[in-house]
Design a protein around this motif. Sequence first.
Motif, PDB file in Angstrom:
ATOM      1  N   PHE A 135     -12.469 -31.282 -47.697  1.00 23.87           N
ATOM      2  CA  PHE A 135     -11.991 -31.243 -49.087  1.00 23.87           C
ATOM      3  C   PHE A 135     -10.641 -30.558 -49.247  1.00 23.87           C
ATOM      4  O   PHE A 135     -10.079 -30.545 -50.327  1.00 23.87           O
ATOM      5  CB  PHE A 135     -13.029 -30.536 -49.963  1.00 23.87           C
ATOM      6  N   PHE A 136     -10.111 -29.972 -48.177  1.00 22.97           N
ATOM      7  CA  PHE A 136      -8.843 -29.244 -48.280  1.00 22.97           C
ATOM      8  C   PHE A 136      -8.000 -29.548 -47.055  1.00 22.97           C
ATOM      9  O   PHE A 136      -8.463 -29.406 -45.931  1.00 22.97           O
ATOM     10  CB  PHE A 136      -9.125 -27.730 -48.375  1.00 22.97           C
ATOM     11  N   HIS A 137      -6.745 -29.977 -47.274  1.00 23.26           N
ATOM     12  CA  HIS A 137      -5.990 -30.546 -46.162  1.00 23.26           C
ATOM     13  C   HIS A 137      -4.769 -29.757 -45.736  1.00 23.26           C
ATOM     14  O   HIS A 137      -4.013 -30.218 -44.901  1.00 23.26           O
ATOM     15  CB  HIS A 137      -5.570 -31.976 -46.510  1.00 23.26           C
ATOM     16  N   ASP A 138      -4.529 -28.609 -46.316  1.00 25.76           N
ATOM     17  CA  ASP A 138      -3.275 -27.931 -46.037  1.00 25.76           C
ATOM     18  C   ASP A 138      -3.466 -26.617 -45.284  1.00 25.76           C
ATOM     19  O   ASP A 138      -3.236 -25.541 -45.818  1.00 25.76           O
ATOM     20  CB  ASP A 138      -2.509 -27.703 -47.343  1.00 25.76           C
ATOM     21  N   ILE A 139      -3.895 -26.727 -44.030  1.00 26.82           N
ATOM     22  CA  ILE A 139      -4.009 -25.557 -43.180  1.00 26.82           C
ATOM     23  C   ILE A 139      -3.110 -25.793 -41.970  1.00 26.82           C
ATOM     24  O   ILE A 139      -3.166 -26.855 -41.348  1.00 26.82           O
ATOM     25  CB  ILE A 139      -5.467 -25.337 -42.705  1.00 26.82           C
ATOM     26  N   PHE A 140      -2.271 -24.822 -41.676  1.00 27.34           N
ATOM     27  CA  PHE A 140      -1.316 -24.997 -40.584  1.00 27.34           C
ATOM     28  C   PHE A 140      -1.383 -23.806 -39.638  1.00 27.34           C
ATOM     29  O   PHE A 140      -1.439 -22.656 -40.080  1.00 27.34           O
ATOM     30  CB  PHE A 140       0.100 -25.145 -41.152  1.00 27.34           C
ATOM     31  N   VAL A 141      -1.411 -24.076 -38.356  1.00 24.48           N
ATOM     32  CA  VAL A 141      -1.376 -23.016 -37.349  1.00 24.48           C
ATOM     33  C   VAL A 141      -0.062 -23.143 -36.591  1.00 24.48           C
ATOM     34  O   VAL A 141       0.124 -24.088 -35.822  1.00 24.48           O
ATOM     35  CB  VAL A 141      -2.562 -23.129 -36.369  1.00 24.48           C
ATOM     36  N   PRO A 142       0.888 -22.224 -36.800  1.00 23.03           N
ATOM     37  CA  PRO A 142       2.154 -22.302 -36.063  1.00 23.03           C
ATOM     38  C   PRO A 142       1.925 -22.009 -34.586  1.00 23.03           C
ATOM     39  O   PRO A 142       0.953 -21.325 -34.231  1.00 23.03           O
ATOM     40  CB  PRO A 142       3.016 -21.218 -36.719  1.00 23.03           C
ATOM     41  N   TYR A 143       2.828 -22.511 -33.723  1.00 19.00           N
ATOM     42  CA  TYR A 143       2.603 -22.353 -32.274  1.00 19.00           C
ATOM     43  C   TYR A 143       2.571 -20.889 -31.855  1.00 19.00           C
ATOM     44  O   TYR A 143       1.967 -20.529 -30.860  1.00 19.00           O
ATOM     45  CB  TYR A 143       3.667 -23.127 -31.479  1.00 19.00           C
ATOM     46  N   THR A 144       3.210 -20.012 -32.675  1.00 19.67           N
ATOM     47  CA  THR A 144       3.192 -18.594 -32.327  1.00 19.67           C
ATOM     48  C   THR A 144       1.799 -17.999 -32.470  1.00 19.67           C
ATOM     49  O   THR A 144       1.529 -16.924 -31.942  1.00 19.67           O
ATOM     50  CB  THR A 144       4.135 -17.805 -33.249  1.00 19.67           C
ATOM     51  N   GLU A 145       0.912 -18.686 -33.196  1.00 27.86           N
ATOM     52  CA  GLU A 145      -0.438 -18.178 -33.399  1.00 27.86           C
ATOM     53  C   GLU A 145      -1.459 -18.857 -32.491  1.00 27.86           C
ATOM     54  O   GLU A 145      -2.658 -18.791 -32.735  1.00 27.86           O
ATOM     55  CB  GLU A 145      -0.854 -18.336 -34.875  1.00 27.86           C
ATOM     56  N   LEU A 146      -0.953 -19.547 -31.459  1.00 29.88           N
ATOM     57  CA  LEU A 146      -1.854 -20.088 -30.436  1.00 29.88           C
ATOM     58  C   LEU A 146      -1.871 -19.088 -29.284  1.00 29.88           C
ATOM     59  O   LEU A 146      -0.951 -18.292 -29.153  1.00 29.88           O
ATOM     60  CB  LEU A 146      -1.351 -21.455 -29.968  1.00 29.88           C
TER      61      LEU A 146
END
Lengths: 155, 196
Positions: free
Chosen positions: B103-114
């Motif tokens: 139901f919610f589509h705007d979650i982003f994980v930047p490469y610095t947080e991998l």
Amino acid sequence: MKIVESQAALLSNYEVYQHLVDQQKRNKAQGRRVPGNLATLMTEVITYLREKPGPLEKQEETHAYTPEAFPRLLEKLREANLSSELAKGEVLSIMNLRPSSSALLSTAIEDMEERFSDEEQQKIVDIIAEVLGRNEPAADMEDDADAVPSVENGA
Amino acid sequence: MFLLTKISDLVQIKPEDFNKQSCIAIEDNINAKYANKVVQKIGLCICLWDILWTSEGLIGHGTGLVNVNVEFRMVVFRPFKDEVMIARIVSQTQEGINLATDFFHDIFVPYTELPDNTEFEPAEGLWVWKEDDQVMYYDNNEMVRVQVIAEEWHDQTPNGPPKDASEEPISRVRPPYQITGSMKGPGLGCYLWWEE
């Protein structure tokens, strides 16, 4: 529109799930048509909450989550005499994620390694499994399978 | 993830809804207005939880609308900071990984947080975590655990007409509510990695 209180209460995923399922049942029984945006969203949220590895995946069969499970979980955690107290948000995360190992428990508890010894971590994991069940079909199911859960107030 | 927000609002019931019971008409009205909408700094509204108070219905001049002041509680999606939630990998770029729930589509994980030792494989368009001699892929459609580290709000007020006719209208649409997540740490990332 006026926001009276932006965060009046926190809800666990189970409470939201039960609210939505109850509403769907009621709408069906009364033959009510709800606004289209709501109907879509309700289906999406229920699908999400039932997804693996969420703990509500098999809720309709196991009824592992009940309104009584939460106070029981709190009581057991109090009895365990942990060296550090769990914050409200941490208990909520435990309910929502149902961690089944210490590594997963660390996603619910902040600075877990410093606050709890290995034995205590295992103890918490055991309490969670005992009260909320685990992912595999557990043999030691609680005897509350016949209780029909109903949602009361927000946590 | 979810919380209750107390809102007070004016509900206008149309004459065609007069055959409904008042409480049902009010409920439908509120849900039609709020469900699946983002309120800035509040979160994504899911549905009505309960009605706390209503005024008498008043009919104004000139219309047949019944005006009711209502105070109610709304179920709202807004994970708190550091909360861990479950989401699905939707797509990946060199910048990071896009996640979504149903139901919610705007979650982003930047490469610095991998995790460290994570590399992007351009040929496959996937991020890969190389730990010791194990190679683990962030496959699309895989379910992951992600920790919320920040949120961003973008008001969706429309831009005015361009002052200069030659000026390009701003086309980039930013999501009203975006969550930035992290998958660095024990228990985070694809859930299959952490199954016993």
